[in-house]
Every structure is written in C-alpha cells, then in structure tokens.
Design a protein around this motif. Sequence first.
Motif, PDB file in Angstrom:
ATOM      1  N   ARG A 150     -11.450   6.971  -9.542  1.00 33.19           N
ATOM      2  CA  ARG A 150     -10.151   6.303  -9.369  1.00 33.19           C
ATOM      3  C   ARG A 150      -9.713   5.802 -10.744  1.00 33.19           C
ATOM      4  O   ARG A 150      -9.926   4.639 -11.095  1.00 33.19           O
ATOM      5  CB  ARG A 150     -10.254   5.115  -8.412  1.00 33.19           C
ATOM      6  N   PRO A 151      -9.099   6.642 -11.566  1.00 32.44           N
ATOM      7  CA  PRO A 151      -8.794   6.265 -12.956  1.00 32.44           C
ATOM      8  C   PRO A 151      -7.904   5.021 -13.054  1.00 32.44           C
ATOM      9  O   PRO A 151      -6.941   4.860 -12.310  1.00 32.44           O
ATOM     10  CB  PRO A 151      -8.057   7.497 -13.498  1.00 32.44           C
ATOM     11  N   LEU A 152      -8.262   4.137 -13.982  1.00 31.80           N
ATOM     12  CA  LEU A 152      -7.533   2.902 -14.303  1.00 31.80           C
ATOM     13  C   LEU A 152      -7.424   1.928 -13.131  1.00 31.80           C
ATOM     14  O   LEU A 152      -6.615   1.004 -13.166  1.00 31.80           O
ATOM     15  CB  LEU A 152      -6.111   3.218 -14.821  1.00 31.80           C
ATOM     16  N   LEU A 153      -8.263   2.106 -12.108  1.00 33.43           N
ATOM     17  CA  LEU A 153      -8.180   1.229 -10.940  1.00 33.43           C
ATOM     18  C   LEU A 153      -8.446  -0.224 -11.318  1.00 33.43           C
ATOM     19  O   LEU A 153      -7.839  -1.147 -10.768  1.00 33.43           O
ATOM     20  CB  LEU A 153      -9.171   1.678  -9.864  1.00 33.43           C
ATOM     21  N   HIS A 154      -9.343  -0.438 -12.275  1.00 29.84           N
ATOM     22  CA  HIS A 154      -9.695  -1.800 -12.693  1.00 29.84           C
ATOM     23  C   HIS A 154      -9.292  -2.059 -14.148  1.00 29.84           C
ATOM     24  O   HIS A 154      -9.948  -2.812 -14.864  1.00 29.84           O
ATOM     25  CB  HIS A 154     -11.201  -2.020 -12.524  1.00 29.84           C
ATOM     26  N   GLY A 162      -6.740  -3.635 -15.318  1.00 27.76           N
ATOM     27  CA  GLY A 162      -6.100  -4.922 -15.598  1.00 27.76           C
ATOM     28  C   GLY A 162      -4.617  -4.810 -15.850  1.00 27.76           C
ATOM     29  O   GLY A 162      -3.943  -5.826 -16.075  1.00 27.76           O
ATOM     30  N   ASP A 163      -4.081  -3.594 -15.833  1.00 29.20           N
ATOM     31  CA  ASP A 163      -2.638  -3.409 -15.967  1.00 29.20           C
ATOM     32  C   ASP A 163      -2.135  -2.560 -14.794  1.00 29.20           C
ATOM     33  O   ASP A 163      -2.888  -2.266 -13.863  1.00 29.20           O
ATOM     34  CB  ASP A 163      -2.277  -2.766 -17.313  1.00 29.20           C
ATOM     35  N   LEU A 164      -0.880  -2.168 -14.849  1.00 30.01           N
ATOM     36  CA  LEU A 164      -0.281  -1.430 -13.742  1.00 30.01           C
ATOM     37  C   LEU A 164       0.019   0.022 -14.107  1.00 30.01           C
ATOM     38  O   LEU A 164       0.806   0.689 -13.427  1.00 30.01           O
ATOM     39  CB  LEU A 164       1.008  -2.133 -13.286  1.00 30.01           C
ATOM     40  N   ASP A 165      -0.638   0.521 -15.152  1.00 32.88           N
ATOM     41  CA  ASP A 165      -0.465   1.918 -15.533  1.00 32.88           C
ATOM     42  C   ASP A 165      -1.357   2.825 -14.682  1.00 32.88           C
ATOM     43  O   ASP A 165      -2.332   2.376 -14.071  1.00 32.88           O
ATOM     44  CB  ASP A 165      -0.787   2.123 -17.018  1.00 32.88           C
ATOM     45  N   PHE A 166      -1.002   4.111 -14.665  1.00 35.50           N
ATOM     46  CA  PHE A 166      -1.724   5.109 -13.887  1.00 35.50           C
ATOM     47  C   PHE A 166      -2.232   6.221 -14.801  1.00 35.50           C
ATOM     48  O   PHE A 166      -1.676   6.472 -15.875  1.00 35.50           O
ATOM     49  CB  PHE A 166      -0.800   5.751 -12.835  1.00 35.50           C
ATOM     50  N   SER A 167      -3.267   6.910 -14.348  1.00 34.92           N
ATOM     51  CA  SER A 167      -3.773   8.097 -15.035  1.00 34.92           C
ATOM     52  C   SER A 167      -4.441   8.992 -13.993  1.00 34.92           C
ATOM     53  O   SER A 167      -5.347   8.546 -13.283  1.00 34.92           O
ATOM     54  CB  SER A 167      -4.779   7.729 -16.127  1.00 34.92           C
ATOM     55  N   PHE A 168      -3.981  10.231 -13.890  1.00 32.92           N
ATOM     56  CA  PHE A 168      -4.554  11.133 -12.892  1.00 32.92           C
ATOM     57  C   PHE A 168      -5.151  12.406 -13.503  1.00 32.92           C
ATOM     58  O   PHE A 168      -5.684  13.235 -12.777  1.00 32.92           O
ATOM     59  CB  PHE A 168      -3.489  11.511 -11.862  1.00 32.92           C
ATOM     60  N   ALA A 169      -5.071  12.561 -14.841  1.00 27.77           N
ATOM     61  CA  ALA A 169      -5.617  13.761 -15.470  1.00 27.77           C
ATOM     62  C   ALA A 169      -7.131  13.841 -15.283  1.00 27.77           C
ATOM     63  O   ALA A 169      -7.689  14.916 -15.052  1.00 27.77           O
ATOM     64  CB  ALA A 169      -5.254  13.790 -16.958  1.00 27.77           C
ATOM     65  N   ARG A 224      -3.601   0.230  -4.399  1.00 31.02           N
ATOM     66  CA  ARG A 224      -4.177  -0.935  -5.086  1.00 31.02           C
ATOM     67  C   ARG A 224      -3.248  -1.434  -6.198  1.00 31.02           C
ATOM     68  O   ARG A 224      -3.063  -2.649  -6.371  1.00 31.02           O
ATOM     69  CB  ARG A 224      -5.548  -0.577  -5.650  1.00 31.02           C
ATOM     70  N   LYS A 225      -2.672  -0.521  -6.961  1.00 32.07           N
ATOM     71  CA  LYS A 225      -1.773  -0.925  -8.049  1.00 32.07           C
ATOM     72  C   LYS A 225      -0.496  -1.559  -7.500  1.00 32.07           C
ATOM     73  O   LYS A 225       0.029  -2.528  -8.069  1.00 32.07           O
ATOM     74  CB  LYS A 225      -1.431   0.289  -8.916  1.00 32.07           C
ATOM     75  N   ILE A 274      -6.281   9.492  -4.910  1.00 34.13           N
ATOM     76  CA  ILE A 274      -4.914   9.274  -5.386  1.00 34.13           C
ATOM     77  C   ILE A 274      -4.273   8.108  -4.644  1.00 34.13           C
ATOM     78  O   ILE A 274      -3.692   7.200  -5.251  1.00 34.13           O
ATOM     79  CB  ILE A 274      -4.070  10.555  -5.215  1.00 34.13           C
ATOM     80  N   VAL A 275      -4.380   8.124  -3.323  1.00 34.35           N
ATOM     81  CA  VAL A 275      -3.744   7.090  -2.503  1.00 34.35           C
ATOM     82  C   VAL A 275      -4.358   5.728  -2.776  1.00 34.35           C
ATOM     83  O   VAL A 275      -3.646   4.706  -2.834  1.00 34.35           O
ATOM     84  CB  VAL A 275      -3.839   7.457  -1.008  1.00 34.35           C
ATOM     85  N   ASP A 276      -5.669   5.681  -2.956  1.00 28.44           N
ATOM     86  CA  ASP A 276      -6.352   4.417  -3.237  1.00 28.44           C
ATOM     87  C   ASP A 276      -5.764   3.749  -4.478  1.00 28.44           C
ATOM     88  O   ASP A 276      -5.466   2.548  -4.481  1.00 28.44           O
ATOM     89  CB  ASP A 276      -7.847   4.668  -3.419  1.00 28.44           C
TER      90      ASP A 276
END
Length: 346
Positions: free
Chosen positions: A206-210, A212-219, A257-258, A251-253
Amino acid sequence: MSSLILGIESSCDETGVALVRLPDGGAVPQLLSHALHSQIDMHRAYGGVVPELASRDHIRRVLPLTEHVLKESGTTLQDVDVVAFTRGPGLAGALLVGAGVACALGAALDRPVLGVHHLEGHLLSPFLSEDPPEFPFIALLVSGGHTQLMRVDGVGDYAILGETIDDAAGEAFDKSAKLMGLPYPGGPELSRLAEGGDPEAFKLPRPLLHSGDLDFSFAGLKTAVLTQAKKLGDDLEARKADLAASTQAAIVDVLVRKTLTALKDTGMRRVVVAGGVGANKLLRAQLNAACAKRQIRVHYPELHLCTDNGAMIAMAAAMRLQAGREQAEKTYAFDVKPRWPLDSLK
C-alpha cells in the motif's frame, strides 16, 4: 429567464453531448438530455487509446449526438444560449474537435462559447445526482489520468491537498489488468474478475499509506503485481481472480485511508467522489461504511455519469456562470490545454 447550455466533451475516447437548463434565482441547473458514444470497441484491438483514431471518431459522432440531444429535449439549435466545450486537459487532437465544433456552432448561431476544465466537470458532476452535495467538501478525484484530494469551498475555489506522484489509481487498475492478460479496458475487467477472488490471497504493498501526507503513489504496486504474476507462472490463470482481488483491495485501501485522513485534517463532514474509478463497487462500499461510522456524508455522480460525458461539461459551465466565475463570450478563435492544473482556475 432561464438559459440553455449545450455541452460537448471530446477529451479522450468518449464523445458526449448534453443540454442543461440554467434557471434564474440560483436553483441547481437541470439536465434535460445527454448522449454518449464510447470508442472502447474501436480501441480494444490496439490495447489502448490511439489518439488519431479517437480524434477522427469524435468528428463522426459529435453532430449526430447533438441532433439526438436536441430532439430528445424538444429543443432546436436556435434555443441554445451558450455552447460549452472541454478545453482541457486531454488529448490535443481530440480536444480540438470539440473546441472547433463548439466555436463553429457559436459563430453560426451568434451565441457565446465557454471552454470548460475537464476535471472541474468531474468534480461538479455529483450536482447532477438526485442527492447533490453542498459546499464545502473534500473531493476525491479518481480516474485513469488523475488521482487528487482537494478541498472545495465553492465553484472555482479549489485547493489541492494531495495528488499522485506517478501512476493514477485508474492507471494502476489498467496496467495491472494488462499484466494479468485482461482485455482493454483493463480496470473494469479487473474489478469484475476480483468479485470472485480472495482480496487477502496476496500481500501487496500500500504505497505511501503511512507517509504522513495526502499524496499517492501506485507505480510500486504495479511492479509488485508484475513480480507476483511472474512467480505464479503457469498457475496465473488459476489464481488470476485472487490476484485481481488483492490488487483492487490495495488500491481501494489507500484511497479510503487517505480520504479519511483528509476529512480528519480539515474537519470536513462531507466528501465527493468523482471520476471513472468512482464507479468501483468496492471503493463505494468501503468508503460508505467508513464514513457512516463517522457520520460523514458521501456523494457520487450517478453511475452512468462517472465516465467522461457531456452532461458534466454543460453542468460545470452552468455552475461557473451562475457563480459569476465566468462570462461566456462571442470569441470564436479557440485553443486547447492538454495540460491544465485544476487549482489554476479562479
């Protein structure tokens, strides 16, 4: 006196036309009719959108769709007060078709035209639903090209809280589906396959899940799916539903969470989900459940308006005019903006 706004969408692989009535007195604009043609069947043979073919097909479809919308609503071109079109972002050639047709119609009818931001159309599309939101709210924009969390205080008043630093959520669905050998368009195919799989079968990141910001990364998730598919080898076909379910769950998680973090950080009690991925059943179910526990309202576009469509373009134009954010002008020299940050709007 109310106004009729004709909206034309041609940013990628859907041609959409719609007619919206803008009433006096600040009431929510009303959708009178809309028509949509999808190019999915045409692009399936190539495994993705071919820009030149997309542009040519928009040329073929836009006027017949316009005629259909006018007939269905019982109006004529002479009744149209404003012609709106998608100015960007999107494929340059495809955008030029819609812009050219809109400006030609405006010039022929002596009516003003208005270029609309494609993402603002998605953002405001829930106002077309039977349960429209109220400002302010947090918006989760999730599509094939964009994943953003925004604070929305009104029409044209947008602040980006976080966005993807690489692949968007829709890209993660589509690219993962392609790695599994699923046909185009991959995202919906993966979601359908996932319904028969075990979402806990594979431990995917789950990339960037923790972060501390609200950015995403799915690569990185896409890479993990590729690695798992190679490990399965000849067993991939038998475990494909499990891999699809595990991918979708990851992806949904992250998206849920964000979004919850954005709501907590801002103190907002309302969230809007828009864009093609907003039709995902698991995303809706998990976000609805999580927000219900927190007594937070969740709003979506109607399912048939989650994809690109002319209704959202006409609606965005109507709401910008209603809010005094824009003035439609009889200026027919047009340009398009294939890249156009949403938070640059006024």
